[in-house]
Design a protein around this motif. Structure first.
Motif, mmCIF file in Angstrom:
data_model
loop_
_atom_site.group_PDB
_atom_site.id
_atom_site.type_symbol
_atom_site.label_atom_id
_atom_site.label_comp_id
_atom_site.label_asym_id
_atom_site.label_seq_id
_atom_site.Cartn_x
_atom_site.Cartn_y
_atom_site.Cartn_z
ATOM 1 N N ALA A 54 0.841 -1.198 0.000
ATOM 2 C CA ALA A 54 0.000 0.000 0.000
ATOM 3 C C ALA A 54 0.876 1.248 0.000
ATOM 4 C CB ALA A 54 -0.903 0.007 1.231
ATOM 5 N N ALA A 55 0.392 2.308 -0.636
ATOM 6 C CA ALA A 55 1.151 3.554 -0.679
ATOM 7 C C ALA A 55 0.267 4.695 -1.161
ATOM 8 C CB ALA A 55 2.361 3.419 -1.609
ATOM 9 N N TYR A 56 0.733 5.898 -0.901
ATOM 10 C CA TYR A 56 0.121 7.116 -1.471
ATOM 11 C C TYR A 56 0.844 7.330 -2.794
ATOM 12 C CZ TYR A 56 -1.624 11.968 -1.561
ATOM 13 O OH TYR A 56 -2.253 13.146 -1.893
ATOM 14 N N ASP A 65 -0.369 17.849 -0.882
ATOM 15 C CA ASP A 65 -0.854 17.061 0.249
ATOM 16 C C ASP A 65 0.287 16.216 0.822
ATOM 17 O OD1 ASP A 65 -2.667 16.037 2.071
ATOM 18 O OD2 ASP A 65 -3.421 14.487 0.708
ATOM 19 N N GLU A 66 1.427 16.844 0.986
ATOM 20 C CA GLU A 66 2.612 16.088 1.424
ATOM 21 C C GLU A 66 2.459 15.544 2.840
ATOM 22 O OE1 GLU A 66 7.501 16.362 1.369
ATOM 23 O OE2 GLU A 66 6.297 17.992 0.518
ATOM 24 N N TYR A 120 6.277 13.111 -3.478
ATOM 25 C CA TYR A 120 6.110 11.663 -3.498
ATOM 26 C C TYR A 120 7.443 10.965 -3.239
ATOM 27 C CZ TYR A 120 5.519 6.969 -5.451
ATOM 28 O OH TYR A 120 5.522 5.607 -5.637
ATOM 29 N N GLY A 121 8.462 11.351 -3.968
ATOM 30 C CA GLY A 121 9.778 10.749 -3.800
ATOM 31 C C GLY A 121 10.351 10.985 -2.414
ATOM 32 N N ARG A 122 10.140 12.181 -1.880
ATOM 33 C CA ARG A 122 10.650 12.478 -0.532
ATOM 34 C C ARG A 122 10.002 11.583 0.516
ATOM 35 N NH1 ARG A 122 10.414 17.870 -2.435
ATOM 36 N NH2 ARG A 122 8.333 18.207 -1.525
ATOM 37 N N PRO A 243 2.269 18.973 -12.320
ATOM 38 C CA PRO A 243 2.620 19.606 -11.041
ATOM 39 C C PRO A 243 3.893 19.045 -10.423
ATOM 40 C CG PRO A 243 0.264 19.199 -11.136
ATOM 41 C CD PRO A 243 0.861 18.511 -12.333
ATOM 42 N N ALA A 244 4.089 17.735 -10.523
ATOM 43 C CA ALA A 244 5.288 17.102 -9.977
ATOM 44 C C ALA A 244 6.256 16.766 -11.107
ATOM 45 C CB ALA A 244 4.911 15.832 -9.231
ATOM 46 N N LYS A 245 7.519 17.014 -10.871
ATOM 47 C CA LYS A 245 8.541 16.726 -11.864
ATOM 48 C C LYS A 245 8.830 15.228 -11.898
ATOM 49 C CE LYS A 245 13.135 18.220 -13.403
ATOM 50 N NZ LYS A 245 14.322 19.065 -13.062
ATOM 51 N N ARG A 246 8.849 14.656 -13.098
ATOM 52 C CA ARG A 246 9.139 13.229 -13.263
ATOM 53 C C ARG A 246 10.621 13.012 -13.560
ATOM 54 N NH1 ARG A 246 3.766 14.136 -12.302
ATOM 55 N NH2 ARG A 246 2.517 12.247 -12.622
#
Length: 283
Positions: A54-56, A65-66, A120-122, A243-246
């Motif tokens: 499971a994960a966000y 929404d960090e 997300y990565g953080r 919005p988020a850099k890939r």
């Protein structure tokens, strides 16, 4: 009995097919925004092993929404790992290539310094750190570009759009290894089993499909195997802002996973054909 956190995600769904007698914890059983509840469930059930599937995963939403992502991806896995360590049972945690900055064009090795590009990565990196700090029998399995016949993923999106449009513009300067969810599920089970008798194998590992490919070429293969005539026009990442850099480079070195557990990188092209046929049968 194995306890799996997650029930409706791609990997959790595949695990239900592989180990139907496992217990699958959904939000009603243990809300991942309440890490203590996750630990309490493990302590209550006392399973033989725990897999956190499971994960966000809402990469763009996590930018705003960090705090929630930090609980689900960071604090919850750390709490799970501590509970597993106290019971001396294996804990397998699925992570991501997003912990890296995506620079260069060579595969990232497991001990390459992490440098996430976004929230997300953080949060996934923080989860990894919490799992390692807990000690015990653990494996962090970083993977990428997950696809299956279930849920929302690139393959299913391409199959839908490929029947609706004649041409699609797809990013061609991001490269990685598409990974079938069913092979991730099988890898998690094999790793958990080996950790029972060989705790020294604990550590961080990589697992992705082969060969590495761009999103655009991944789409082309999907259309080819599905018999769709939709054409793909290559575009750079800058032409598709999010919005988020890939990460541009999602290649990961999977050699230690092969050497330690005997798990080879799967050829994602075979799974694409299998899933395309599965979905045709359903429709």
């Amino acid at each position: 009995m194995i306890l799996v956190f997650g029930k409706t995600g791609q990997v959790a769904t595949e695990l239900q097919s592989l180990v139907p007698d496992a217990q699958f914890a959904c939000r009603a059983d243990a809300d991942l925004t309440e890490p203590a509840a996750c630990a309490a469930l493990i302590e209550k059930i006392k399973p033989s092993a725990v897999i956190n599937a499971a994960a966000y995963t809402a990469v763009d939403k996590a930018e705003d929404d960090e705090a929630t992502a930090a609980l689900v991806n960071g604090a919850a896995p750390a709490a799970m790992a501590k509970a597993c360590a106290s019971l001396d049972i294996p804990f397998v945690h699925i992570s991501t290539d997003y912990v890296f900055d995506g620079s260069g064009n060579t595969p990232f090795v497991t001990d390459h310094p992490t440098a996430p590009l976004g929230a997300y990565g953080r949060t996934k990196r923080d989860g990894e750190n919490g799992v390692r700090a807990a000690g015990g029998r653990f494996a962090i399995l970083r993977t990428s570009w997950v696809f299956s016949a279930h849920g929302n993923n690139f393959l299913k999106t391409m199959l839908r759009l490929g029947t609706e449009r004649e041409v699609l513009t797809i990013v061609a300067d991001q490269v990685g290894g598409p990974t079938p969810a069913r092979t991730i599920a099988a890898a998690c089970l094999k790793i958990a089993s080996q950790l029972e008798s060989a705790p020294a194998k604990s550590g961080t590992y990589h697992f992705s499909g082969a060969p590495d490919v761009s999103w655009a070429d991944f789409a082309r293969d999907i259309f080819k195997q599905a018999g769709l005539t939709c054409e793909v026009t290559d575009i750079p990442t800058i032409a598709y802002p999010t919005p988020a850099k890939r990460p541009a480079n999602s290649r990961v070195d999977c050699s230690s996973t092969r050497e330690t557990f005997g798990i080879e990188r799967p050829d994602w092209r075979r799974d694409v054909l299998t899933i395309v046929n599965e979905l045709k049968d359903v429709s």
